[in-house]
Design a protein around this motif. Structure first.
Motif, short mmCIF file in Angstrom:
data_model
loop_
_atom_site.label_atom_id
_atom_site.label_comp_id
_atom_site.label_asym_id
_atom_site.label_seq_id
_atom_site.Cartn_x
_atom_site.Cartn_y
_atom_site.Cartn_z
N THR A 89 2.46 2.17 -3.63
CA THR A 89 1.64 2.11 -4.37
C THR A 89 0.65 3.71 -4.14
O THR A 89 1.19 4.18 -4.83
CB THR A 89 0.25 1.30 -4.18
OG1 THR A 89 0.30 0.08 -4.29
CG2 THR A 89 -1.12 1.55 -5.09
N ALA A 90 0.79 3.96 -3.13
CA ALA A 90 0.35 5.51 -3.00
C ALA A 90 1.48 6.29 -3.37
O ALA A 90 1.08 7.78 -3.93
CB ALA A 90 0.40 5.17 -1.16
N GLU B 178 -6.84 14.97 1.32
CA GLU B 178 -5.88 15.02 1.18
C GLU B 178 -5.55 15.18 -0.82
O GLU B 178 -4.13 16.44 -1.45
CB GLU B 178 -4.35 13.63 1.22
CG GLU B 178 -4.81 13.10 2.06
CD GLU B 178 -3.93 11.85 2.19
OE1 GLU B 178 -3.20 11.91 3.42
OE2 GLU B 178 -3.69 11.43 0.99
N THR C 241 -5.74 0.52 -2.25
CA THR C 241 -4.96 1.84 -2.04
C THR C 241 -5.24 2.74 -3.61
O THR C 241 -5.23 3.95 -3.65
CB THR C 241 -3.22 1.59 -2.35
OG1 THR C 241 -3.38 0.73 -0.80
CG2 THR C 241 -2.86 3.13 -2.42
N TYR D 246 -1.93 12.64 -6.58
CA TYR D 246 -3.17 12.63 -6.98
C TYR D 246 -3.13 13.89 -8.80
O TYR D 246 -3.66 13.69 -9.30
CB TYR D 246 -4.36 13.66 -5.70
CG TYR D 246 -4.21 12.77 -4.82
CD1 TYR D 246 -4.75 12.07 -5.16
CD2 TYR D 246 -3.63 13.08 -3.37
CE1 TYR D 246 -5.27 11.13 -3.97
CE2 TYR D 246 -3.89 11.85 -2.51
CZ TYR D 246 -4.66 11.20 -2.12
OH TYR D 246 -4.98 10.18 -1.34
N ARG E 246 -7.30 6.15 -4.34
CA ARG E 246 -6.30 7.39 -4.91
C ARG E 246 -6.98 7.86 -6.01
O ARG E 246 -6.72 8.95 -6.83
CB ARG E 246 -5.22 7.41 -4.85
CG ARG E 246 -4.43 7.18 -3.32
CD ARG E 246 -2.78 6.89 -3.42
NE ARG E 246 -2.24 8.43 -3.65
CZ ARG E 246 -1.98 9.01 -2.41
NH1 ARG E 246 -2.30 8.78 -1.77
NH2 ARG E 246 -1.26 10.28 -2.79
N ALA F 290 -8.98 10.14 1.67
CA ALA F 290 -8.12 11.00 0.25
C ALA F 290 -9.04 11.51 -0.69
O ALA F 290 -7.98 12.72 -1.19
CB ALA F 290 -8.10 9.08 -0.33
N PRO G 117 0.77 -1.59 -0.32
CA PRO G 117 0.00 0.00 0.68
C PRO G 117 0.64 1.17 -0.07
O PRO G 117 0.16 2.36 -0.91
CB PRO G 117 -0.97 0.10 1.44
CG PRO G 117 -0.74 -1.82 1.40
CD PRO G 117 0.49 -1.89 1.09
#
Length: 301
Positions: A6-7, A135, A96, A12, A100, A132, A3
Motif C-alpha cells: 500500500t505504501a 517523509e 497506511t 507522497y 500517507r 509520514a 502495508p
C-alpha cells in the motif's frame, strides 16, 4: 494489499497531485462519515466515497490508548470497487492509507499556502503521523532540517534517527513552544488528548494541525487559535471541519466562514496574511484519492 505494498503504491507527491485533481472533480460524492462509539472508549469510523470511476468504503477503528496494549491506534481497511460494474478491485491497508493521505493533504496545503517551504520543520508528536509528515515534507518540499518534540523522548529519538537516515539534519527538542521561533514549517500530530502547544507560530509560519479530528480533541491552546484568527489565516481541509475541528471549536471560533483547501485549490479563497494555520480533520475523499492512485497505477503500469 499489505502495508508495504500500500505504501509503495502511494508516493507522497503523486498522492498530493491526485488529491488536488479530486478537489477539482465535480463527480466526487462524499457522504458524512459515521462515527460509532465503542465499548472500550474507541470509535468505529465508516467512511464511503465515490466518483465516476471508483467507489470506496473505509472501515477503521480508532482507540487512542492502544499504545499501552502494544497495538496501533488506527486499524482497518479500505475496500475499493469499480463504480460502473460494482466489482471489488482491491483492499488497501487502512492505517497506511490514513497516514500517507493525511501527510499528502498537508503537503498539498503547504504547496499552496506556506509563505516559506525551506524549513526547518518542527514536528510535534513522533508517532505514525509524525513519521509520514517527515517523509512527505522531505520528499515533496525538499525540507533538509527537522526538529522533533514528543512527550516520549524515546519516540522523538527514533524519529530523529529516521530523519538522519534520510539524509536530513535532525535533533530532538524538549520545548516545542520555544522551537516555534526557529521553524517556519510546523506539524502538530499528537494524540490530541490535551493541549500540547501554547506558543505563537512565527509570522511567516505554515502550521498543519492534524492531531485533533473530533470536537473533543485538542492540540493547540484556545488563546493561540483566537490570536491566529486575528493576526493570521485559518484554513480547514473540508467543510466537515465545521463540526470536527476541535482546536478551533474549543477556542469558540466560527469555523463555517473559513476557507477550505478546495477553495484554495480552485482559487476561491481570499488573500492571506500572517501565519497560516491549516486544520486537518480527515475526509473519505482523501481515501478515494488514494484508491484512484492505486487503480490508475494498476491500469497504466
Amino acid at each position: 494489499m499489505s502495508p508495504a505494498y500500500t505504501a509503495a503504491a502511494l508516493p507522497y507527491g503523486a498522492l498530493a497531485d491526485q488529491i488536488e485533481a479530486l478537489l477539482r472533480d465535480p463527480t466526487v460524492v462524499v457522504p458524512p462519515r459515521l462515527v460509532q462509539p465503542l465499548a472500550g472508549g474507541g470509535s468505529l469510523f465508516v467512511m464511503p466515497a465515490t466518483d465516476a470511476r471508483v467507489a470506496i468504503t473505509k472501515l477503521i477503528t480508532f482507540v487512542p490508548d492502544n499504545g499501552a496494549r502494544g497495538l496501533p491506534a488506527i486499524q482497518g481497511d479500505i475496500v475499493v470497487f469499480d463504480a460502473q460494474d460494482g466489482r471489488r478491485l482491491t483492499v488497501l491497508d487502512g492505517p497506511t492509507v490514513t497516514a500517507r493521505r493525511t501527510a499528502a493533504v498537508s503537503l498539498l496545503a503547504a504547496r499552496h499556502l506556506a509563505p516559506r517551504t525551506d524549513g526547518p520543520l518542527l514536528i510535534v508528536g513522533a508517532g505514525v503521523q509524525g513519521l509520514a509528515h517527515l517523509e512527505a515534507f522531505h520528499e515533496g518540499l525538499g525540507v533538509r532540517e527537522v526538529l522533533v518534540a514528543s512527550r516520549s523522548p524515546a519516540s522523538a529519538d527514533t524519529l530523529v534517527r529516521h530523519a538522519k537516515a534520510l539524509g536530513l539534519q535532525a535533533r530532538r527538542v524538549d520545548d516545542a513552544d520555544a522551537a516555534l521561533a526557529d521553524c517556519p514549517l510546523v506539524v502538530s500530530a499528537t494524540s490530541a488528548q490535551a493541549v500540547a502547544l501554547r506558543g505563537l507560530p512565527r509570522s511567516d509560519a505554515f502550521v498543519a494541525a492534524v492531531g485533533a479530528f473530533t470536537p473533543r480533541m485538542v492540540e493547540w491552546a484556545p488563546e493561540v487559535c483566537r490570536q491566529l484568527a486575528h493576526t493570521g489565516t485559518l484554513v480547514v481541509d473540508t467543510r466537515d471541519a465545521d463540526h470536527e475541528a476541535g482546536d478551533l471549536l474549543q477556542a469558540g471560533l466560527d469555523v463555517g466562514p473559513l476557507p477550505s483547501l478546495g477553495d484554495v485549490v480552485r482559487g476561491a479563497a481570499g488573500a492571506r496574511s500572517g501565519p497560516v494555520f491549516f486544520k486537518s480533520c480527515g475526509w473519505a475523499g482523501w481515501d478515494l484519492a488514494a484508491a484512484r492512485c492505486v487503480v490508475d497505477a494498476a491500469r497504466h503500469p
